[in-house]
Write a protein that holds these residues in place. Sequence first.
Motif, mmCIF file in Angstrom:
data_model
loop_
_atom_site.group_PDB
_atom_site.id
_atom_site.type_symbol
_atom_site.label_atom_id
_atom_site.label_comp_id
_atom_site.label_asym_id
_atom_site.label_seq_id
_atom_site.Cartn_x
_atom_site.Cartn_y
_atom_site.Cartn_z
ATOM 1 N N ASP A 50 0.832 -1.211 0.000
ATOM 2 C CA ASP A 50 0.000 0.000 0.000
ATOM 3 C C ASP A 50 0.868 1.265 0.000
ATOM 4 O OD1 ASP A 50 0.818 0.539 2.609
ATOM 5 O OD2 ASP A 50 -1.113 0.058 3.545
ATOM 6 N N ALA A 51 0.214 2.419 0.046
ATOM 7 C CA ALA A 51 0.918 3.709 -0.067
ATOM 8 C C ALA A 51 1.923 3.933 1.057
ATOM 9 C CB ALA A 51 -0.095 4.842 -0.107
ATOM 10 N N ASP A 52 1.688 3.280 2.220
ATOM 11 C CA ASP A 52 2.612 3.430 3.356
ATOM 12 C C ASP A 52 3.628 2.290 3.423
ATOM 13 O OD1 ASP A 52 1.249 5.748 4.257
ATOM 14 O OD2 ASP A 52 -0.320 4.455 5.097
ATOM 15 N N ASN A 53 3.740 1.543 2.319
ATOM 16 C CA ASN A 53 4.673 0.400 2.237
ATOM 17 C C ASN A 53 4.316 -0.757 3.160
ATOM 18 O OD1 ASN A 53 6.396 0.940 0.099
ATOM 19 N ND2 ASN A 53 7.714 2.267 1.333
ATOM 20 N N ASN A 54 3.060 -0.819 3.611
ATOM 21 C CA ASN A 54 2.613 -2.011 4.344
ATOM 22 C C ASN A 54 2.392 -3.116 3.323
ATOM 23 O OD1 ASN A 54 2.359 -0.663 6.911
ATOM 24 N ND2 ASN A 54 0.557 0.359 6.059
ATOM 25 N N GLU A 55 2.741 -4.350 3.726
ATOM 26 C CA GLU A 55 2.604 -5.486 2.802
ATOM 27 C C GLU A 55 1.493 -6.420 3.255
ATOM 28 O OE1 GLU A 55 6.415 -7.393 2.337
ATOM 29 O OE2 GLU A 55 7.252 -5.675 1.225
ATOM 30 N N PHE A 56 0.669 -6.836 2.304
ATOM 31 C CA PHE A 56 -0.415 -7.784 2.570
ATOM 32 C C PHE A 56 -0.240 -8.976 1.627
ATOM 33 C CE2 PHE A 56 -1.768 -3.503 3.504
ATOM 34 C CZ PHE A 56 -2.382 -3.613 4.753
ATOM 35 N N PRO A 57 -0.084 -10.192 2.173
ATOM 36 C CA PRO A 57 0.183 -11.333 1.294
ATOM 37 C C PRO A 57 -0.986 -11.651 0.361
ATOM 38 C CG PRO A 57 -0.040 -12.040 3.595
ATOM 39 C CD PRO A 57 -0.087 -10.558 3.603
ATOM 40 N N ILE A 58 -0.632 -12.123 -0.818
ATOM 41 C CA ILE A 58 -1.618 -12.582 -1.805
ATOM 42 C C ILE A 58 -1.989 -14.023 -1.481
ATOM 43 C CG2 ILE A 58 -1.872 -13.263 -4.250
ATOM 44 C CD1 ILE A 58 -1.927 -10.298 -4.143
ATOM 45 N N ASP A 59 -3.274 -14.319 -1.486
ATOM 46 C CA ASP A 59 -3.728 -15.708 -1.380
ATOM 47 C C ASP A 59 -3.693 -16.280 -2.798
ATOM 48 O OD1 ASP A 59 -5.076 -18.099 -1.234
ATOM 49 O OD2 ASP A 59 -6.691 -17.355 0.055
ATOM 50 N N LYS A 60 -2.740 -17.194 -3.034
ATOM 51 C CA LYS A 60 -2.547 -17.711 -4.395
ATOM 52 C C LYS A 60 -3.690 -18.621 -4.836
ATOM 53 C CE LYS A 60 2.516 -17.501 -4.324
ATOM 54 N NZ LYS A 60 3.752 -18.277 -4.427
ATOM 55 N N ASN A 61 -4.537 -19.044 -3.913
ATOM 56 C CA ASN A 61 -5.668 -19.901 -4.294
ATOM 57 C C ASN A 61 -6.629 -19.181 -5.226
ATOM 58 O OD1 ASN A 61 -5.162 -22.356 -2.706
ATOM 59 N ND2 ASN A 61 -5.303 -20.933 -0.984
ATOM 60 N N PHE A 63 -5.961 -15.494 -5.890
ATOM 61 C CA PHE A 63 -5.316 -14.210 -6.152
ATOM 62 C C PHE A 63 -6.097 -13.067 -5.488
ATOM 63 C CE2 PHE A 63 -3.505 -10.635 -8.664
ATOM 64 C CZ PHE A 63 -2.173 -10.929 -8.459
ATOM 65 N N SER A 64 -6.354 -13.233 -4.193
ATOM 66 C CA SER A 64 -7.061 -12.188 -3.436
ATOM 67 C C SER A 64 -6.144 -11.680 -2.318
ATOM 68 C CB SER A 64 -8.346 -12.759 -2.834
ATOM 69 O OG SER A 64 -8.016 -13.748 -1.875
ATOM 70 N N ILE A 65 -6.574 -10.594 -1.680
ATOM 71 C CA ILE A 65 -5.832 -10.090 -0.519
ATOM 72 C C ILE A 65 -6.813 -9.838 0.620
ATOM 73 C CG2 ILE A 65 -3.787 -9.040 -1.566
ATOM 74 C CD1 ILE A 65 -5.311 -6.395 -1.782
ATOM 75 N N ASN A 66 -6.277 -9.842 1.828
ATOM 76 C CA ASN A 66 -7.081 -9.507 2.994
ATOM 77 C C ASN A 66 -6.460 -8.264 3.617
ATOM 78 O OD1 ASN A 66 -8.178 -9.476 5.714
ATOM 79 N ND2 ASN A 66 -8.972 -11.512 5.212
ATOM 80 N N VAL A 67 -7.192 -7.141 3.549
ATOM 81 C CA VAL A 67 -6.674 -5.877 4.094
ATOM 82 C C VAL A 67 -7.515 -5.500 5.307
ATOM 83 C CG1 VAL A 67 -6.204 -3.444 3.609
ATOM 84 C CG2 VAL A 67 -5.874 -5.152 1.812
ATOM 85 N N ASN A 68 -6.905 -5.614 6.491
ATOM 86 C CA ASN A 68 -7.567 -5.273 7.757
ATOM 87 C C ASN A 68 -8.949 -5.922 7.879
ATOM 88 O OD1 ASN A 68 -5.310 -3.627 8.124
ATOM 89 N ND2 ASN A 68 -6.303 -1.879 7.135
ATOM 90 N N GLY A 69 -8.986 -7.215 7.595
ATOM 91 C CA GLY A 69 -10.226 -7.965 7.777
ATOM 92 C C GLY A 69 -11.167 -7.946 6.582
ATOM 93 N N THR A 70 -10.845 -7.176 5.524
ATOM 94 C CA THR A 70 -11.698 -7.137 4.327
ATOM 95 C C THR A 70 -11.018 -7.899 3.191
ATOM 96 O OG1 THR A 70 -12.475 -4.938 4.967
ATOM 97 C CG2 THR A 70 -12.877 -5.601 2.683
ATOM 98 N N LYS A 71 -11.743 -8.844 2.622
ATOM 99 C CA LYS A 71 -11.188 -9.594 1.482
ATOM 100 C C LYS A 71 -11.423 -8.785 0.204
ATOM 101 C CE LYS A 71 -11.532 -13.873 -1.147
ATOM 102 N NZ LYS A 71 -11.683 -15.315 -1.116
ATOM 103 N N ILE A 72 -10.347 -8.620 -0.575
ATOM 104 C CA ILE A 72 -10.441 -7.884 -1.845
ATOM 105 C C ILE A 72 -10.079 -8.825 -2.982
ATOM 106 C CG2 ILE A 72 -9.467 -5.979 -3.216
ATOM 107 C CD1 ILE A 72 -8.971 -4.546 -0.472
ATOM 108 N N VAL A 73 -10.979 -8.915 -3.955
ATOM 109 C CA VAL A 73 -10.698 -9.698 -5.164
ATOM 110 C C VAL A 73 -10.532 -8.725 -6.329
ATOM 111 C CG1 VAL A 73 -11.874 -11.804 -4.406
ATOM 112 C CG2 VAL A 73 -13.165 -10.051 -5.627
#
Length: 322
Positions: A50-61, A63-73
Amino acid sequence: MKNIAIIMGGYSSEYKISLISGNVVYKFLDKTKYNGYCVHIFKEKWVYVDADNNEFPIDKNDFSINVNGTKIVFDCVFNAIHGTPGEDGLMQAYFELLEIPQTSCNYYQAALTFNKRDFLSVLKPYGIKSATSYYLNKGDVIKTSEIVNTVGLPCFVKPNKGGSSFGISKVKTEAELPIAIEFAYQEDNEIIIESFLDGMEVTVGVINYKGEIIVLPITEIVSENDFFDYEAKYQGKSQEITPARISDEMTKKVGEIAKRAYELLKMKGFSRTEFIIVNDEPFMLEMNTVPGLTPESLIPQQAEAAGISLTDLFSNSIELAF
């Protein structure tokens, strides 16, 4: 608003350039239509940064991410990875399996064009000319006199699968061949050795723009160095002249060859094809399917000359992917 993952980085020497390309895409993405996400793809980690260089792992199953409890596809992937795994078909095949649209060509075309030897061999029966070449796989016996008899001197020694001029040498004497071959093997286990074509180098962008395959204004490359190497490409050691200083006939001829290759291979997305023109005859060197998208890169320069802004260029890619 559509969520767009801009993938950048990769596993090859080109990863630094890819990070710059990816950030340019992010910067010029139409923020009224798309939410852009910078996704770094490295061997050790796939992460959204993200803009502050925080890293959120990609779920390779999926290709989604979980950002602070919200799943983003993601609705679409903008591919800005030069080299493996973005330009050789691996990511394309993965996204096809997940049924996520992506902006570059399909996996077969990516794998084929990434392999210079196979790519040029496929186009040869269609009358598309290329340099005389000699191939080596790692472990093959190096017969320097046989190589020189085939391709002559000077010649170019290149990794078969690679880009940004990493691992390329111009060889002027037979004695230099083993050193150049060893240098190329640092990038790839297959090598292509090509005859030196003494002529003007041009690069031709072909894109599908709003459903029509168009040839962008052609760029002429004048390198200060011995050839269009890494320094010439990225450190200002070359002049890139758009449009190229060639006749209207030659502009048409070389443009038609690049467009024909694009159509024959059923390409989509961007393509940038390199040629050397010798005695009014274009010889094809290679095709890039994830060309650089930095402001210094050639496709952005050519698009600008055609009156297409970066925002339009990137939006067009995403719309076509959908």
